[in-house]
Design a protein around this motif. Structure first.
Motif, PDB file in Angstrom:
ATOM      1  N   GLU A   1       0.853  -1.193   0.000  1.00 40.26           N
ATOM      2  CA  GLU A   1       0.000   0.000   0.000  1.00 40.26           C
ATOM      3  C   GLU A   1       0.886   1.240   0.000  1.00 40.26           C
ATOM      4  O   GLU A   1       1.715   1.413   0.890  1.00 40.26           O
ATOM      5  N   GLN A   2       0.724   2.089  -1.017  1.00 34.22           N
ATOM      6  CA  GLN A   2       1.405   3.378  -1.001  1.00 34.22           C
ATOM      7  C   GLN A   2       0.561   4.333  -0.175  1.00 34.22           C
ATOM      8  O   GLN A   2      -0.611   4.543  -0.459  1.00 34.22           O
ATOM      9  N   ILE A   3       1.157   4.937   0.872  1.00 35.02           N
ATOM     10  CA  ILE A   3       0.361   5.685   1.852  1.00 35.02           C
ATOM     11  C   ILE A   3       0.478   7.203   1.710  1.00 35.02           C
ATOM     12  O   ILE A   3      -0.250   7.938   2.370  1.00 35.02           O
ATOM     13  N   THR A   4       1.406   7.695   0.874  1.00 30.84           N
ATOM     14  CA  THR A   4       1.466   9.128   0.589  1.00 30.84           C
ATOM     15  C   THR A   4       1.570   9.324  -0.924  1.00 30.84           C
ATOM     16  O   THR A   4       2.009   8.423  -1.662  1.00 30.84           O
ATOM     17  N   ASP A   5       1.176  10.507  -1.397  1.00 31.55           N
ATOM     18  CA  ASP A   5       1.189  10.796  -2.824  1.00 31.55           C
ATOM     19  C   ASP A   5       2.611  10.969  -3.346  1.00 31.55           C
ATOM     20  O   ASP A   5       3.524  11.359  -2.616  1.00 31.55           O
ATOM     21  N   ASP A   6       2.776  10.690  -4.645  1.00 33.49           N
ATOM     22  CA  ASP A   6       4.003  11.075  -5.322  1.00 33.49           C
ATOM     23  C   ASP A   6       4.062  12.606  -5.405  1.00 33.49           C
ATOM     24  O   ASP A   6       3.026  13.280  -5.429  1.00 33.49           O
ATOM     25  N   GLU A   7       5.292  13.143  -5.485  1.00 27.89           N
ATOM     26  CA  GLU A   7       5.479  14.586  -5.608  1.00 27.89           C
ATOM     27  C   GLU A   7       6.462  14.872  -6.731  1.00 27.89           C
ATOM     28  O   GLU A   7       7.421  14.132  -6.944  1.00 27.89           O
ATOM     29  N   GLY A   8       6.198  15.983  -7.472  1.00 29.07           N
ATOM     30  CA  GLY A   8       7.086  16.336  -8.570  1.00 29.07           C
ATOM     31  C   GLY A   8       6.712  17.664  -9.175  1.00 29.07           C
ATOM     32  O   GLY A   8       5.872  18.400  -8.646  1.00 29.07           O
ATOM     33  N   ASP A   9       7.361  17.984 -10.298  1.00 27.60           N
ATOM     34  CA  ASP A   9       7.072  19.225 -11.002  1.00 27.60           C
ATOM     35  C   ASP A   9       5.627  19.239 -11.488  1.00 27.60           C
ATOM     36  O   ASP A   9       5.017  18.173 -11.669  1.00 27.60           O
ATOM     37  N   PRO A  10       5.043  20.436 -11.705  1.00 31.06           N
ATOM     38  CA  PRO A  10       3.665  20.521 -12.190  1.00 31.06           C
ATOM     39  C   PRO A  10       3.461  19.711 -13.471  1.00 31.06           C
ATOM     40  O   PRO A  10       4.248  19.798 -14.411  1.00 31.06           O
ATOM     41  N   GLY A  11       2.428  18.870 -13.455  1.00 31.55           N
ATOM     42  CA  GLY A  11       2.124  18.040 -14.602  1.00 31.55           C
ATOM     43  C   GLY A  11       2.792  16.683 -14.588  1.00 31.55           C
ATOM     44  O   GLY A  11       2.439  15.805 -15.385  1.00 31.55           O
TER      45      GLY A  11
END
Length: 314
Positions: free
Chosen positions: A246-256
């Motif tokens: 289970e992935q419990i936090t969102d991915d993060e990155g540049d807009p889009g």
């Protein structure tokens, strides 16, 4: 009955397996390979051996309706992977906090990772194929602590995935992840040596660092692997094994770069396992066979995993 395991059956300390199989996270994949943290006697350490060498051969075959692979969005994808893992574990008699100290190293090599995908483009869907082999990111475990009392065995591992595998940000499929991941786990084994019943489980978390090439950070991941079975003789064990990712936090990155839903992944699998133990001269040896079927998958490729392993203690 008075059930006593032969030495070959009690030297299977936890030896973690890894592989960049497609699931949620950057490029639709992760350091964690579902089901690989669970095994027979996963937290039971050898009492008269100091080194265990293990070799795992994996075959994974799966597909997905839609998944992201690096900068490529696919309408559907098929993936087949042949992977070999060489694992070396050291088990000392030194004690820390009342626990035995150990360490481990896992070296993964992919003989073939083949992906056939239908790629979504502004001009319509196009076929894409990738076939790659080479070294994946190694797994380093400098700290392993094991507590054992009667039927209860517990192991704490502090592991790190190192970004040393083959990687190219422009490729749709990579063997390396190009970022560090920290992976603490706790394993537990209950073993009734009189009746042969066993329950083993490993619970872990993976925290991923940022990929400096893409400015993308994959979300934190929870893993639970388990095995329940019986040693029906001193040399043979059968079991049911499974996992929950289970992935419990969102991915993060540049807009889009990150889908609006955070691209969280989830998967569940289950299947049978068998172990045969014997000796070659004075060396205890075990051979393990496992099969896992993914009964549920979200934002990852769903399929079947077959594993054959050989373990020797020195």
């Amino acid at each position: 009955m008075n059930f006593s395991l032969k030495p070959a059956a009690v030297v299977l300390g936890a030896m973690i397996a890894i592989l960049p199989r497609a699931e949620a996270g950057e490029g639709g994949s992760s350091h964690y390979f579902p089901g690989s943290y669970g095994d027979f006697l996963v937290a039971k350490w050898p009492t008269n051996k100091s080194v265990i060498v293990r070799n795992d051969l994996f075959l994974f075959d799966g597909d997905a309706d839609a998944i992201g692979m690096n900068s490529v969005a696919t309408a559907e994808a098929d993936q087949e992977i042949w992977l070999n893992l060489l694992k070396v574990g050291y088990y000392s008699d030194a004690e820390i906090f009342g626990a035995r100290y150990g360490a481990a190293l896992v070296l993964p090599y992919t003989f073939g990772m083949e992906v056939d995908a239908l790629v979504s483009t502004p001009l319509g869907d196009m076929d894409m194929s990738s076939d790659i082999d080479g070294w994946c990111d190694p797994y380093l475990v400098p700290v392993r602590l094991n507590w054992s009392q009667d039927r209860h065995n517990t192991t704490f591992d502090l592991g790190v995935f190192a970004p040393w595998g083959d990687y190219d940000a422009e490729r749709s499929v990579n063997l390396g992840r190009n970022y560090w991941s920290v992976n603490p786990t706790v394993s537990y084994t209950y073993l009734d040596q009189d009746l042969g019943w066993e329950f083993s489980t490993t619970v872990g978390m993976t925290w991923n660092m940022e990929n400096p090439e893409t400015n993308y950070t994959s979300g934190a991941e929870f893993q639970l692997d388990w095995l329940a079975g019986r040693h029906i003789s001193p040399t043979t064990a059968i079991a049911l094994n499974g996992y929950w990712f289970e992935q419990i936090t969102d991915d993060e990155g540049d807009p889009g770069a990150v889908p609006a839903n955070g691209f969280r992944g989830r998967s569940v699998g289950i299947g049978p396992a068998i172990m045969k133990s014997f000796t070659v001269g004075d060396t205890p040896v075990s051979v393990i066979g496992k099969w896992l079927y993914d009964v549920e998958a979200k934002n990852r490729i769903k399929g079947n995993t077959v594993m054959i392993s050989a373990v020797a203690a020195f």
